[in-house]
Design a protein around this motif. Structure first.
Motif, short mmCIF file in Angstrom:
data_model
loop_
_atom_site.label_atom_id
_atom_site.label_comp_id
_atom_site.label_asym_id
_atom_site.label_seq_id
_atom_site.Cartn_x
_atom_site.Cartn_y
_atom_site.Cartn_z
N GLU A 12 0.81 -1.22 0.00
CA GLU A 12 0.00 0.00 0.00
C GLU A 12 0.84 1.27 0.00
OE1 GLU A 12 -2.94 -0.04 3.05
OE2 GLU A 12 -4.02 -1.74 2.19
N GLY A 13 2.15 1.13 0.22
CA GLY A 13 3.01 2.31 0.22
C GLY A 13 3.81 2.50 -1.04
N LEU A 14 3.62 1.62 -2.04
CA LEU A 14 4.38 1.76 -3.28
C LEU A 14 3.98 3.03 -4.02
CD1 LEU A 14 4.40 -1.95 -4.52
CD2 LEU A 14 6.24 -0.70 -3.38
N TYR A 15 4.82 3.45 -4.96
CA TYR A 15 4.65 4.78 -5.56
C TYR A 15 3.32 4.94 -6.29
CZ TYR A 15 5.70 9.11 -7.99
OH TYR A 15 5.65 10.40 -8.46
N PHE A 16 2.85 3.88 -6.95
CA PHE A 16 1.60 4.03 -7.70
C PHE A 16 0.38 4.17 -6.80
CE2 PHE A 16 2.24 -0.57 -7.35
CZ PHE A 16 1.02 -1.00 -6.84
N GLN A 17 0.57 3.97 -5.50
CA GLN A 17 -0.52 4.17 -4.55
C GLN A 17 -0.70 5.64 -4.20
OE1 GLN A 17 -2.47 1.82 -3.94
NE2 GLN A 17 -1.46 -0.13 -3.50
N GLY A 18 0.26 6.48 -4.59
CA GLY A 18 0.16 7.91 -4.32
C GLY A 18 1.38 8.42 -3.58
N VAL A 19 1.78 9.64 -3.88
CA VAL A 19 2.94 10.25 -3.23
C VAL A 19 2.73 10.29 -1.72
CG1 VAL A 19 4.25 12.39 -2.95
CG2 VAL A 19 3.57 11.62 -5.25
N GLY A 20 3.70 9.80 -0.98
CA GLY A 20 3.64 9.82 0.47
C GLY A 20 2.80 8.73 1.09
N ALA A 21 2.25 7.81 0.28
CA ALA A 21 1.41 6.75 0.83
C ALA A 21 2.17 5.89 1.83
CB ALA A 21 0.86 5.88 -0.30
N ASN A 22 3.47 5.74 1.64
CA ASN A 22 4.26 4.92 2.56
C ASN A 22 4.41 5.54 3.93
OD1 ASN A 22 5.83 6.94 1.30
ND2 ASN A 22 7.73 5.83 1.68
N LEU A 23 4.15 6.84 4.04
CA LEU A 23 4.26 7.49 5.34
C LEU A 23 3.06 7.22 6.22
CD1 LEU A 23 5.99 10.84 4.30
CD2 LEU A 23 7.01 8.77 5.28
N GLY A 24 2.14 6.39 5.74
CA GLY A 24 1.11 5.86 6.61
C GLY A 24 1.66 4.83 7.57
N GLU A 25 2.86 4.32 7.28
CA GLU A 25 3.55 3.42 8.19
C GLU A 25 4.35 4.24 9.19
OE1 GLU A 25 4.12 -0.07 4.81
OE2 GLU A 25 5.86 0.64 5.93
N ALA A 26 4.57 3.68 10.36
CA ALA A 26 5.14 4.46 11.46
C ALA A 26 6.67 4.41 11.55
CB ALA A 26 4.56 3.97 12.79
N PHE A 27 7.31 3.55 10.79
CA PHE A 27 8.75 3.32 10.98
C PHE A 27 9.59 4.60 10.85
CE2 PHE A 27 7.04 -0.81 9.80
CZ PHE A 27 7.66 -1.65 10.70
N GLY A 28 9.33 5.40 9.83
CA GLY A 28 10.13 6.60 9.61
C GLY A 28 9.98 7.64 10.69
N PHE A 29 8.82 7.67 11.33
CA PHE A 29 8.59 8.66 12.40
C PHE A 29 9.13 8.15 13.73
CE2 PHE A 29 5.06 9.17 9.32
CZ PHE A 29 5.43 10.40 8.83
N GLU A 30 8.89 6.88 14.04
CA GLU A 30 9.36 6.33 15.30
C GLU A 30 10.89 6.31 15.36
OE1 GLU A 30 7.56 5.48 17.93
OE2 GLU A 30 5.70 6.06 16.90
N ALA A 31 11.53 6.14 14.22
CA ALA A 31 13.00 6.07 14.19
C ALA A 31 13.64 7.35 14.70
CB ALA A 31 13.47 5.79 12.77
N GLN A 32 12.95 8.47 14.57
CA GLN A 32 13.52 9.74 14.98
C GLN A 32 13.76 9.81 16.49
OE1 GLN A 32 11.16 12.98 13.25
NE2 GLN A 32 10.69 11.65 11.51
N GLN A 33 13.10 8.94 17.26
CA GLN A 33 13.27 8.95 18.70
C GLN A 33 14.61 8.35 19.13
OE1 GLN A 33 9.93 7.31 20.89
NE2 GLN A 33 8.56 7.63 19.14
N TYR A 34 15.23 7.59 18.24
CA TYR A 34 16.43 6.83 18.61
C TYR A 34 17.74 7.55 18.28
CZ TYR A 34 13.15 3.07 19.40
OH TYR A 34 12.10 2.32 19.88
N ASN A 35 17.69 8.49 17.36
CA ASN A 35 18.91 9.21 16.99
C ASN A 35 18.50 10.51 16.32
OD1 ASN A 35 21.38 10.13 16.04
ND2 ASN A 35 22.07 8.12 15.35
#
Length: 290
Positions: free
Chosen positions: A102-125
């Motif tokens: 559901e996060g691949l490019y043809f699903q729409g720009v930024g669709a992958n940011l519906g997943e939390a990994f990129g945001f949660e990672a900011q807490q660690y470094n």
């Protein structure tokens, strides 16, 4: 890999069962805040490049829809978070997160940011560049594009080569397993979530790149068996190399979550519930502890 129709039917059904989409979610809203200044360097690291078309919109700190124009691999789309503190004067960590279907490019720009990994990672470094790539499939094409994108960031930003991390979720895990079968030397550690391993094993063992494999015991799409098989294959190769159980445990982790892990957090669908791994400090802490 199952036919596209089967995969699409599955993710749509999973999304209806839980607020956490099976492999992502719809594209997030965009805002017009200014992106971080990624071209400020000390002169030794050239961040700007004519091969890159920078995005003009941002979402929660990520600059959306940047495109690396690769002669060999074509156009490679990605969203990127660069801390405001980055000016190229000191090496930063680098993290790549590859989404599910559901996060691949043809699903729409930024669709992958519906997943939390990129945001949660900011807490660690707080000194870490985060690349949330949006590729076109979960196979060889996207694997080669991922390698090209990693090499671009390593060559154009001041990156600590001992702090380069990645995760792949669902279809993104299939892609990243192919990457690991080709260039595991690029990464410090890899987190494989709710997926199956499609790549080679021997290069991972040869490079001693740590791998954490996590999946729901009743994962509705893959099941847990492909993850067990990947663990067993890697473990056997390490044994052949003469490593002790303790040495192997440091490099290889198998984590199969039972139903209670998901139910206790209000999630009924274990495959879609793979998004919960991003919020699990034991899992993410392992990844960034390397």
């Amino acid at each position: 890999m199952a036919p596209l129709e089967r995969l699409l039917a599955f993710v749509l059904a999973a999304a209806m069962q839980t607020g956490l989409g099976a492999c992502g979610s719809a594209a997030p809203p965009q805002d017009n805040t200014q992106p971080p200044a990624e071209t400020q360097t000390d002169g030794s690291v050239q961040a700007d490049d004519s091969r890159v078309t920078e995005g003009t919109e941002t979402y929660r700190g990520f600059v959306l829809d940047n495109v690396l124009h690769s002669e060999q691999e074509g156009d490679i789309h990605y969203n990127v978070y660069i801390p405001e503190s980055y000016d190229g004067s000191e090496p930063y960590a680098l993290y790549f997160t590859l989404p599910g279907y559901e996060g691949l490019y043809f699903q729409g720009v930024g669709a992958n940011l519906g997943e939390a990994f990129g945001f949660e990672a900011q807490q660690y470094n707080d000194k870490m560049i985060i690349v949330a790539s949006q590729l076109s499939d979960w196979g060889e094409t996207s694997a080669d594009q991922t390698i090209a994108l990693v090499e671009y960031f390593l060559g154009h930003y001041n990156i600590d080569p001992d702090k380069v991390y990645a995760n792949g979720y669902s279809g993104g895990g299939e892609t990243m397993s192919l990457v690991m079968g080709k260039r595991p030397d690029l990464f410090t550690a890899y987190l494989h979530c709710s997926s199956q391993w499609d790549g080679a094993y021997a290069p991972v063992v040869e490079s001693r790149t740590p791998v954490y494999l996590v999946v729901g015991e009743g994962d509705e799409y893959y099941g847990a068996q492909p993850t067990r098989e990947a663990y067993d294959a890697l473990h056997a190769l390490y044994e052949q190399e003469g490593l002790s159980d303790g040495e192997i445990d440091r490099l290889l982790v198998l984590d199969i979550k039972d139903a209670s892990y998901f139910e206790s957090q209000g999630v009924s669908n274990q495959h879609g519930g793979g998004n919960l791994f991003a919020q699990d400090s034991g899992i993410m802490g392992w990844l960034f502890g390397w």
